[in-house]
Design a protein around this motif. Sequence first.
Motif, PDB file in Angstrom:
ATOM      1  N   GLU A 264       0.642  -1.393   0.037  1.00 39.94           N
ATOM      2  CA  GLU A 264       0.034  -0.046  -0.104  1.00 39.94           C
ATOM      3  C   GLU A 264       0.904   1.290  -0.154  1.00 39.94           C
ATOM      4  N   ASP A 265       1.999   1.206   0.545  1.00 41.88           N
ATOM      5  CA  ASP A 265       2.771   2.451   0.824  1.00 41.88           C
ATOM      6  C   ASP A 265       4.044   2.321  -0.361  1.00 41.88           C
ATOM      7  N   ARG A 317      -2.048   2.729  -7.682  1.00 40.65           N
ATOM      8  CA  ARG A 317      -1.759   3.444  -6.285  1.00 40.65           C
ATOM      9  C   ARG A 317      -0.576   4.229  -6.415  1.00 40.65           C
ATOM     10  N   GLU A 320      -1.132   7.665  -7.622  1.00 39.15           N
ATOM     11  CA  GLU A 320      -1.992   8.472  -6.845  1.00 39.15           C
ATOM     12  C   GLU A 320      -0.925   9.459  -5.856  1.00 39.15           C
TER      13      GLU A 320
END
Length: 446
Positions: A264-265, A317, A320
């Motif tokens: 996610e990171d 992701r 973003e």
Amino acid sequence: MTDKYAQLVNQGPGRNVAKKLGLPQPAVLRRYEPGQPLINGPILVQGSTAGADALSAELLSWDLDVRRHAVPREKLGAIILVLDEVAHPEDLEKPILPAAASLRDLAAGGRVVTVSRPASDADSPAAAAARQGVDGFLRSLAKELRGGATGNGIILRDGIEPTSPSALAALRFFLSGRSAFVDGQFVTVSGTSGELAGDPDKPLAGKIAVVTGAARGIGAAIARTLHRDGATLVLVDVPAAGDQLAAVANEVRGTALQLDISREDAGQRIVEHAAQRHGRLDIMVHNAGITRDKLLANMDQPRWNSVISINIAAQLRINEALLSSKHFRESPRIVSVASTSGIAGNRGQTNYAASKAGVMGMVRATAPHMAALGGSINAVAPGFIETEMTARIPFALREIGRRLNSLQQGGLPLDVAEAVSFLASDAAAGINGEVLRVCGQNMVGA
């Protein structure tokens, strides 16, 4: 991976046997080498418009040998057909047929490039028909060319001139050996921004670039090519590929970041690494991808989800994070590696094709957001490329895959890398939301 068949039929007795039996004889392609001439031989510019005149003058300023009328039996390096003002299908005859007589004089590794307008911008059915006609003409012509010659097209949005920076950048790319495995394709120039590099051999000088999946194959080739073209690199791959990643990073004098991009990171970590080491990030190349092939009837959740997660969800992701970062603001570029499987589909690859088609959809939808930053996002869609993955394909299927394009051979990872470098350059700033296929004009879906 070496194409031993192509080597066999291009030298010695094998060449004679192949010719007698009518077997395919893939030509040795003219690929780019720093310092080499842009094109081998004179360039014939065919067309009577103001755009043709201006383009001819620009090419002369590049110290190229330009012809406005064919000289019988003179070997040509390239033919450029400027069709920017056709308004009716009957208008195609005058520029095209005179040039047709010169096709026999096109040198090995020659180039044919059309310059036209999009049918979607036409204000009449006749103009739309003529403009769309250029598409069918060029794609058919590309299948007729021999000796490693290629045919490609530049489409100029209304209001964009043939001498706009990105149009000239696209023309330079198509004329050069950088486009060796790009055939039968069009690129649309929709903006007037961009600037040709002062040094054509270093179009990425001073740029900071990130490449994912950089430990081997196409990713490693992209890293080497961006480095050759002047970029400073941050290379990303999974921890399991750490040794290979470090070796490539050392080779290109870049830094290695061991990272699973499905985290996610991941986007934040990439931005932080680039900012800490270099103060900013200019170019993001999404190359990392996996295959988990199965017929859909036998597809399980782990295979489906892993391909979607890495091939497209991770890119979304990361983008973003890039778009929200102050470190990705100076004419930023994103280039994603898609696949012709996402265009034509492929048996046993429903998950992979969905992910790569998703990449193309993402590129088109993200283009306006990148334009607002003065940047661009585009995709490169490889066809059959000689990699470790294609080496594992059964022999018969591998040979079919290699020969099923107009150039009758597989491409090299370098060919994909050349297209990535072109789209990542400042000169290509007016090209946004495009998908450029690097497939030798694959006979299916391209």
